[in-house]
Each structure stands twice: as structure tokens, then as C-alpha cells.
Design a protein around this motif. Structure first.
Motif, PDB file in Angstrom:
ATOM      1  N   SER A  66       0.854  11.601   4.851  1.00 21.70           N
ATOM      2  CA  SER A  66       1.432  11.206   3.563  1.00 21.70           C
ATOM      3  C   SER A  66       2.612  10.258   3.752  1.00 21.70           C
ATOM      4  N   HIS A  85       2.656  -0.426   6.559  1.00 21.87           N
ATOM      5  CA  HIS A  85       2.899   0.967   6.179  1.00 21.87           C
ATOM      6  C   HIS A  85       4.387   1.259   6.160  1.00 21.87           C
ATOM      7  N   SER A 125      -3.382  10.947   2.874  1.00 22.35           N
ATOM      8  CA  SER A 125      -3.042   9.551   3.099  1.00 22.35           C
ATOM      9  C   SER A 125      -2.791   8.812   1.788  1.00 22.35           C
ATOM     10  N   GLU A 126      -3.469   9.210   0.746  1.00 25.92           N
ATOM     11  CA  GLU A 126      -3.293   8.580  -0.568  1.00 25.92           C
ATOM     12  C   GLU A 126      -2.059   9.109  -1.295  1.00 25.92           C
ATOM     13  N   TYR A 171      -1.364   5.758  -6.337  1.00 22.96           N
ATOM     14  CA  TYR A 171      -1.014   6.784  -5.366  1.00 22.96           C
ATOM     15  C   TYR A 171      -1.066   8.182  -5.999  1.00 22.96           C
ATOM     16  N   LYS A 211       1.764   9.567  -1.950  1.00 21.43           N
ATOM     17  CA  LYS A 211       3.087   9.021  -1.654  1.00 21.43           C
ATOM     18  C   LYS A 211       4.053  10.135  -1.302  1.00 21.43           C
ATOM     19  N   HIS A 253      -0.190   6.754   4.974  1.00 19.15           N
ATOM     20  CA  HIS A 253       0.001   6.186   3.633  1.00 19.15           C
ATOM     21  C   HIS A 253       0.570   4.774   3.680  1.00 19.15           C
TER      22      HIS A 253
END
Length: 414
Positions: free
Chosen positions: A342, A414, A322-323, A231, A325, A224
Motif C-alpha cells: 500500500s 512510486h 497495491s491499489e 485509489y 493509498k 502503490h
């Protein structure tokens, strides 16, 4: 029965041309003479002869859970030598598999990428998804530290897509998790046949909980990006371990096939949690992802659950993680890939699982202070109001907290 351990130091054991083995007999403490390697499946074993008693036993090499919980079984006498707490889980299935082998022919699919004379074999076969995945994560260490050896990964087909680049060969087997405990003589024979190609062979210890420095190496999906304005906040759905802190009720209803009411309750809890979060975090996308499609969610909650998992579907799920939060879920192997991808994780811990704390988390944070902020392990009985407050503060305070801990501008992506 306790027996001495004289295992090799390091992440691998030589099995050819010499078998690196010096375990003592469980009968008299005398010498066990290794005769041959036995590729049981989950277990990587040695058939050994007790010099004094003349008994032939099957012994675990320190691979996977056998690093901590090795077993010795005697197929003739049906004796099992291991710690009592793992006898039902490891010892009995091992003995049964040897005495009643599965005669199904298991095709071994060989993919060759780089030629090597000397190799290390990483055996990832298991009957539990999480165990197999965690074994596979050992590949990173071998690729980084044992470059002089070719890495061969033995993997069930459902995890083939996660094997990282750089391995010498991939040996895929079509063994479902439900049959992972079985011993297949046909597979054992094929592996021995392939091993004749190499000059020196080691087997990876395949530690049951290795560190993972970069999950994208396996999934090919980045973790993420905290700068991302659009998000998700996601909940990982799991049919067989619902959001309730009573293992006895869960097991009883599972045996009766009556988990439906608990899944309805889980649905209601997720909706209640998301509604509370929505008042504080209205711009987030709220998502339910995971295995099992029972019950229905309102349209404002994106329902990405599936009836069964394929490699393509799991890739899609990793993109959703991954999207996210923040990702929330009940403790278990279902949290491994979500926590790895995440931004932050909330792991709901049932009362009977505290001895397994953090075993389902793939930490992607080296700073222990930031790690304590990003990965929250809290009782599953925590009130939804408090849970919503914890998640809200994670989202709202993360950048400030990170700035405090680092004392310098953050220029990382990141």
C-alpha cells in the motif's frame, strides 16, 4: 538457564561436510560434540553429545527465532534449557515434538531450476503465517549477496507462490500451519537424502525480521503508485483480533466461541471511520479485505473478505493492497503484505503489543522522514474522529510533505 553463544558470523551456518557448531554443554560448560543435523521442522537442530556427562541433547542452530532465543532439550531427561520467556512458546513444543514425533508421511515436492554443487538452504517452515513469511523474505539477501551458492527454499505450500525468481530449487511440504510445530521423521529423512547431492551445504539463519527492499520480487505485484487518481482506502479485517483494546475479553470470548458481538462492533467502527473519511475524500473507493466474512457492509463499501485464503486469492488481495493509498488494520501478521504494497499504513496497536512494534510492517521507504509519514503506529484506542483526521491528512498532504523533504521535483513513478 543461560549458556554461552559462539555462533558463526554472517547470515548462514555450514552443516556439511562439517557442522559449524561450538556451543557449550548446559550441564558442565564442557564441549558438545555435534553428531548430525536434525530437520525438526520449525527448528533446524543438531543432535550433540556432551563429552563429560555423556548426555545426548538436541540443540538449536541459530536459525529463525533461535538466533535470539536458542533452546537445548534433553529427550531422555525431558530437561529444557532456554530463556524462561520462550519456554512455553519454543522450548516445550520442541521437546514434545522430539519425544512424540508425527509419523505422518510428508511428501517433499522438489522443483529444480539451476544446478549447483554448493548450496544454502532457507528453511521457512513455521506454525505461524507471519513467521514463515518473514523467514522467506531472507531469500532476497541470499540471492543478492551469495550468488556463488545455489539457494534452496523449504516452504509450506501456502507460501510457494511467493518464492522469488532465481532460486536453485524449491522444496515444498504439505504441512498446515496448525501442525507446523510437529517433528516429522519422514521429512527429516527425505531432506537428508536430497542433501547427499551437494558438495557443501549451509543453512540460512533465516532472520525473523529481515529487510525487504522490493516486495514485488516476491508477490510480482508493484507497490502503490501515488500518482494514481483512482485509489482505495482499505481496512484489513481479522476475525481473531478485532478492533477492541481488551485482550482478556477477546481471549475469553474466543474460548467460548462468542466473538460475534465484537465483530459486529468492529463492523460498526469501520463504517463510522469510512463515513467520516468519505466526507473529506469522496472520490476514494472504500474497501474491506481480509479473512472472515461475518457481518454485512453497506453497498458503498466494497467487501472483498474471504472465508479461506488460497494462493490465487492472496494474489488478488495483494493487488487490492497495491491499489490502496492508505490501508488500516489491527497489528498482526495480517498487516505484513498490506503494508508492503500500500501507499501508506495505519497500524492500530493494542496495549499488549507495543513490545512488538513495527514487527508487522514491511517498510518500503528508505527515507526515515517519509517513512514516519507513510507508516503510522497508533494506539488501537484512538478515537475514530482523530483516526479519520490522521488518514485524511496522510492522503491530502503526502505529496506536499514529500516535496518538502526531498527539495527537488519527484520524477519517480512510486
Amino acid at each position: 538457564c543461560a549458556f554461552s553463544k559462539t555462533f558463526s558470523i554472517g547470515p548462514m551456518i555450514q552443516i556439511y561436510p562439517n557442522i559449524e557448531y561450538s556451543e557449550k554443554s548446559p550441564y558442565d560448560g564442557g564441549k558438545l560434540v555435534p553428531k548430525k543435523v536434525l530437520w525438526q521442522g520449525i527448528h533446524t537442530c543438531v543432535e550433540a553429545l556432551c563429552e563429560k556427562s555423556g548426555q545426548t541433547v538436541i540443540v538449536d542452530l541459530p536459525v529463525g527465532h533461535a538466533v535470539t532465543f536458542p533452546c537445548i532439550v534433553n529427550p531422555s531427561t525431558k530437561e529444557i534449557f532456554c530463556l524462561s520467556k520462550v519456554k512455553k512458546w519454543l522450548g516445550i513444543p520442541l521437546l514434545q515434538s522430539i519425544n512424540v514425533p508425527n509419523i505422518r508421511q510428508i511428501p517433499l515436492t522438489i522443483e529444480k531450476f539451476k544446478p549447483y554443487s554448493d548450496v544454502v538452504i532457507l528453511n521457512c517452515i513455521d506454525s505461524y503465517y507471519g513467521h514463515a513469511l518473514l523467514k522467506l523474505f531472507n531469500a532476497g539477501r541470499h540471492l543478492d549477496r551469495d550468488a556463488e551458492l545455489g539457494l534452496i527454499v523449504i516452504v509450506q505450500k501456502n507460501l510457494r507462490w511467493l518464492v522469488p525468481e532465481g532460486v536453485a530449487e524449491i522444496w515444498s511440504v504439505d504441512i498446515p500451519l496448525s501442525q507446523g510445530e510437529h517433528y516429522y521423521p519422514s521429512l527429516d529423512e527425505q531432506i537428508h537424502g536430497e542433501c547427499r547431492r551437494f558438495g557443501k551445504i549451509f543453512v540460512s539463519k533465516a532472520y525473523s525480521h529481515p529487510e525487504v527492499s522490493d516486495i514485488s520480487r516476491f508477490s510480482r505485484i508493484q507497490t502503490h503508485d501515488h500518482r494514481q487518481k483512482d485509489y482505495r482506502i482499505s481496512f484489513v479485517w481479522r476475525n481473531d483480533r478485532p478492533w477492541i483494546d481488551n485482550i482478556y475479553v477477546i481471549e475469553a470470548l474466543k474460548r467460548l466461541g462468542l466473538l460475534g458481538p465484537l465483530l459486529i462492533l468492529q463492523n460498526k467502527k469501520i463504517q463510522k471511520l469510512f463515513k467520516k473519511l468519505r466526507t473529506k475524500l469522496p472520490h476514494a473507493r472504500y474497501t474491506v479485505v481480509g479473512l472472515g466474512t461475518q457481518t454485512v457492509f453497506p453497498s458503498w463499501i466494497e467487501d472483498l473478505r474471504v472465508k479461506e485464503i488460497s494462493a490465487d486469492m492472496e494474489r488478488t488481495m495483494c493487488q487490492v493492497y497495491s491499489e490502496s493509498k492508505v490501508i488500516i488494520g489491527v497489528h498482526g501478521s495480517n498487516m505484513l503484505l498490506p503494508s508492503a504494497h500500500s501507499g501508506m499504513t495505519v497500524d492500530l496497536m493494542p496495549s499488549d503489543r507495543w513490545s512488538n512494534i513495527a514487527q508487522d510492517i514491511v517498510y518500503q521507504e528508505s527515507d526515515v522522514r517519509l517513512s514516519s509519514f507513510r507508516y503510522r503506529l497508533i494506539p488501537i484506542s484512538t478515537a475514530i474522529t482523530l483516526l479519520a483526521k490522521i488518514v485524511t491528512l496522510q492522503v491530502e498532504e503526502f505529496d506536499f510533505f514529500r516535496q518538502q523533504m526531498r527539495h527537488e521535483p519527484d520524477t519517480k513513478t512510486h
